[in-house]
Design an enzyme around this catalytic site. Structure first.
Site, PDB file in Angstrom:
ATOM      1  CB  CYS A  54     -12.493  24.747  12.267  1.00 39.50           C
ATOM      2  SG  CYS A  54     -14.022  24.140  12.468  1.00 39.50           S
ATOM      3  CG  LEU A  55     -10.082  23.355  18.137  1.00 39.09           C
ATOM      4  CD1 LEU A  55     -11.343  23.248  19.040  1.00 39.09           C
ATOM      5  CD2 LEU A  55      -9.334  21.995  18.304  1.00 39.09           C
TER       6      LEU A  55
ATOM      7  N   PRO B 115       7.865  -8.768  -7.517  1.00 38.57           N
ATOM      8  CG  PRO B 115       8.438  -7.525  -5.828  1.00 38.57           C
ATOM      9  CD  PRO B 115       8.974  -8.341  -7.142  1.00 38.57           C
ATOM     10  CB  THR B 116       5.888  -5.989 -11.025  1.00 38.39           C
ATOM     11  OG1 THR B 116       6.395  -4.861 -10.268  1.00 38.39           O
ATOM     12  CG2 THR B 116       4.934  -5.423 -12.171  1.00 38.39           C
TER      13      THR B 116
ATOM     14  N   GLY C 196     -10.015  20.401  14.978  1.00 45.39           N
ATOM     15  CA  GLY C 196      -9.728  19.385  15.808  1.00 45.39           C
ATOM     16  C   GLY C 196     -10.959  19.476  16.732  1.00 45.39           C
TER      17      GLY C 196
ATOM     18  CB  SER D 170      -0.857  -0.139   1.231  1.00 49.17           C
ATOM     19  OG  SER D 170      -0.087   0.051   2.411  1.00 49.17           O
TER      20      SER D 170
ATOM     21  CG  HIS E 175     -11.973  22.990   7.530  1.00 49.84           C
ATOM     22  ND1 HIS E 175     -11.113  22.600   8.404  1.00 49.84           N
ATOM     23  CD2 HIS E 175     -13.217  22.931   8.394  1.00 49.84           C
ATOM     24  CE1 HIS E 175     -11.780  22.226   9.684  1.00 49.84           C
ATOM     25  NE2 HIS E 175     -12.854  22.428   9.702  1.00 49.84           N
TER      26      HIS E 175
ATOM     27  N   GLY F  49      -3.433   7.614  -5.379  1.00 45.52           N
ATOM     28  CA  GLY F  49      -4.295   8.987  -5.542  1.00 45.52           C
ATOM     29  C   GLY F  49      -3.506   9.825  -6.052  1.00 45.52           C
ATOM     30  CB  ILE F  50      -0.005  11.259  -6.434  1.00 47.66           C
ATOM     31  CG1 ILE F  50       0.080  11.434  -4.809  1.00 47.66           C
ATOM     32  CG2 ILE F  50       0.796  12.185  -7.267  1.00 47.66           C
ATOM     33  CD1 ILE F  50      -0.722  12.872  -4.718  1.00 47.66           C
TER      34      ILE F  50
ATOM     35  CD  GLU G  14      -8.371  23.104   5.919  1.00 47.38           C
ATOM     36  OE1 GLU G  14      -8.602  24.310   6.201  1.00 47.38           O
ATOM     37  OE2 GLU G  14      -8.585  22.042   6.990  1.00 47.38           O
TER      38      GLU G  14
HETATM   39  N1  GLN Z   1     -14.652  20.572  17.610  1.00 49.41           N
HETATM   40  C1  GLN Z   1     -15.093  21.848  17.187  1.00 49.41           C
HETATM   41  C2  GLN Z   1     -16.715  22.011  16.580  1.00 49.41           C
HETATM   42  O1  GLN Z   1     -17.172  20.833  16.423  1.00 49.41           O
HETATM   43  C3  GLN Z   1     -14.256  22.247  15.816  1.00 49.41           C
HETATM   44  C4  GLN Z   1     -14.400  21.372  14.573  1.00 49.41           C
HETATM   45  C5  GLN Z   1     -13.165  21.660  13.519  1.00 49.41           C
HETATM   46  O2  GLN Z   1     -12.271  22.348  14.030  1.00 49.41           O
HETATM   47  N2  GLN Z   1     -13.544  20.962  12.557  1.00 49.41           N
HETATM   48  O3  GLN Z   1     -17.062  22.773  16.328  1.00 49.41           O
END
Ligand code: GLN
Length: 558
Positions: A385-386, A195-196, A358, A16, A511, A21-22, A513
């Site tokens: 976000c967080l 292996p291939t 997070g 793997s 987000h 994906g790339i 990103e």
């Molecule tokens: N835990 C936070 C929330 O649910 C932030 C979520 C996140 O950073 N994606 O709002």
């Protein structure tokens, strides 16, 4: 589904983490730049309905599409390479397939019959391949990547479906590409093809003859090696494609082009189209290699030992670097360490600080300390976000004097819950797919940093969260100098905040990103990297070791 839609299947063998994906994304880019309308799709052979309920430690980042699907991080690569917003149709899991089949069985959809993997599960898989081609436009090519490695038990129904699909849709319309590893054995000073050969044998047992082999290798493949692989694997020598390790994933399509991969695909599938226009892409890759100045940005998170958890952010830094002509080195900072040893020990010398998204309270106080360090030292800050929520908590505690301010996610008894559960979230009991997900419009406040960065008063951004800024504290925060620079169209949800007395301090509830592209860095990343570059010119700071930004799966393995 267009009359003449063509289908390419990408499988992987030997081990793997070869970068399927790339590879799929790179093929997608080459075909798109030849003027074809391309859609990419990933099959994930696990039983979760989506990766939203898996830990990033297990699965890496959860990528969110515009339509709110929680998907595999490979979809991020797809979107970045082919510069196209994909939908939930582009990520199909075993969990989804079985959920559909079993629900249909309960509804009586198969009444009187025994429901089986073949044909019912495989039929459902095949319908998902066709569905990817039905997006209202004429899709010329669907590229489907099959997750996992040939030989995995759970991958079998997908491979069987691919085999049948080719029978149903005609050989001339389907193409199988197999990615393998050709290892270099030091003791023998040789590249090894066995292996291939075994991997292709395993595919043949399932009834799939690969049309093209893409061989990952550390060393060049000699003509002899190619001929040997071709002979044993039943392909032409020209269909053995060398994929040597490179320093940036964005070079992979150029490498494939040199090997003639897209010419072979087009010839075999009868796609008449001009050679690809890769000028913009080549310039971008050239820039990545030629950047001489560098900056260092601290990534203050929890999953710092698993960089896949922040895949899109890492890529966005590269994009921001290209836009500002500066290499971005990432300093991975575990915020639990900040809690133990203080921010200075981990953040001194950086030119920018990012607190990413997070969940869960581990390392939270360290994140708040990182925000404070950025604010007190005028270091450019982006909170995602967080990271926005942390910035609001820090400001509430330190500037508004609301000691004990917190998010009700972490302290349900906080005297000042400045971050609180969204109203619509209060009645939710199921975990999967129930956050505020996908793209929502955002109104930007005139004259703010956000306005300058976006150059517009409206945007749309992708979300994945349950908590938000508590409107009961909006006035307290803004009276103390925080500016709310983005809100939902009805004004109810805070989407962006900033501190105008800082050189660059901004937080977003969404987000960014997920919408950054190699040739079009997201405004917030372009802004952060630009501000960090200016900060370094003014204050100096670390000249860190060569970039970890390009430590990507093509080189290192995922
Ligand atoms: N835990 C936070 C929330 O649910 C932030 C979520 C996140 O950073 N994606 O709002």
């Amino acid at each position: 589904m267009g009359e003449k839609t063509k289908y390419i299947f990408v499988t992987g063998g030997v081990v793997s983490s070869l970068g399927k994906g790339i590879a799929a994304s790179s093929i997608g880019l080459l075909l798109k730049q030849r003027g074809l309308n391309v859609v990419l799709q990933k099959f994930d052979p696990y039983l979760n309905v989506d990766p939203g309920t898996m830990s990033p430690f297990q699965h890496g980042e959860v990528y969110v599409t515009d339509d709110g699907a929680e998907t595999d991080l490979d979809l991020g690569h797809y979107e970045r390479f082919i510069d196209r917003d994909l939908s939930q149709r582009s990520n199909v899991t075993t969990g989804q397939i079985y959920e559909t089949v079993i629900n249909r069985e309960r509804e009586g959809g198969y009444l009187g019959r025994t429901v089986q993997v073949v044909p019912h599960v495989t039929d459902e898989i095949k319908s998902r391949i066709r569905l990817a081609a039905e997006n209202g436009e004429n899709v010329d090519v669907v590229i489907t990547e099959i997750g996992g490695t040939t030989g995995d038990i759970e991958g079998l129904p997908f491979l069987e479906a691919v085999r049948q699909f080719r029978l149903n849709h005609g050989r001339e319309n389907c193409h199988n590409i197999h990615l393998t590893l050709v290892p270099y054995i030091k003791a023998a000073r040789e590249l090894k093809t066995k292996p291939t050969q075994h991997s292709v044998k395993a595919l043949l047992e399932i009834g799939i003859q690969p049309d093209i082999l893409i061989c990952r290798t550390e060393r060049p493949l000699s003509h002899d090696i190619r001929a040997k692989i071709a002979l044993f694997c039943n392909v032409d020598v020209s269909e053995v494609i060398e994929a040597r390790d490179v320093a940036t994933i964005y070079q992979v399509p150029l490498q494939f082009r040199k090997e003639g991969l897209d010419d072979i695909i087009c010839a075999k599938l009868g796609l008449a189209c001009p050679p690809p226009d890769l000028r913009g892409w080549e310039e971008m890759v050239e820039k990545i290699y030629s950047m001489t100045e560098s900056i260092e940005i601290a990534m203050c998170g929890k999953y710092v030992h698993l960089h896949d958890a922040y895949k899109s952010i890492i890529e966005s830094f590269t994009h921001g670097g290209v836009a500002n002509d500066v290499r971005v080195n990432i300093r991975w900072v575990d915020t639990e360490k900040i809690e133990q040893e203080g921010p200075e020990a981990h953040l001194a010398g950086v030119h920018g600080i990012l607190v990413p998204g997070g969940f869960g309270d581990r390392g939270i106080e360290g994140k708040i300390a990182a925000v404070r360090y950025a604010r007190e030292n005028g270091i450019p800050y982006l909170g995602i976000c967080l990271g926005l929520q942390m910035a609001v908590i820090e400001f509430a505690r330190d500037i508004c004097g609301l000691s004990g301010a917190n998010s009700s996610e972490f302290d349900p008894d906080s005297p000042y819950p400045v971050i609180d559960l969204m109203l619509e979230q209060r009645s939710r009991t199921m975990m999967g797919g129930t956050m505020r997900l996908g793209s929502y419009p955002c109104r930007i406040t005139e004259g703010t940093l956000a306005h300058r960065l976006y150059g517009s008063l409206e945007t749309a951004e992708r979300h994945r969260h349950r908590f938000e800024v508590n409107n009961a504290y909006r006035k307290t925060l803004t009276d103390a100098g925080m500016v709310i620079s983005g809100v939902s169209p009805d004004g109810e949800l805070v989407e962006m905040i900033e501190l105008p007395d800082q050189p660059f301090f901004i937080g977003c509830q969404f987000h960014p990103e997920l919408r950054s592209r190699p040739n079009r860095a997201h405004p917030l990343f372009r802004g952060l990297v630009g501000a960090a570059k200016a900060y370094k010119r003014e204050h100096g700071g670390c000249d860190s070791s060569p970039s970890m930004v390009h430590e990507d799966e093509w080189r290192e393995g995922r």
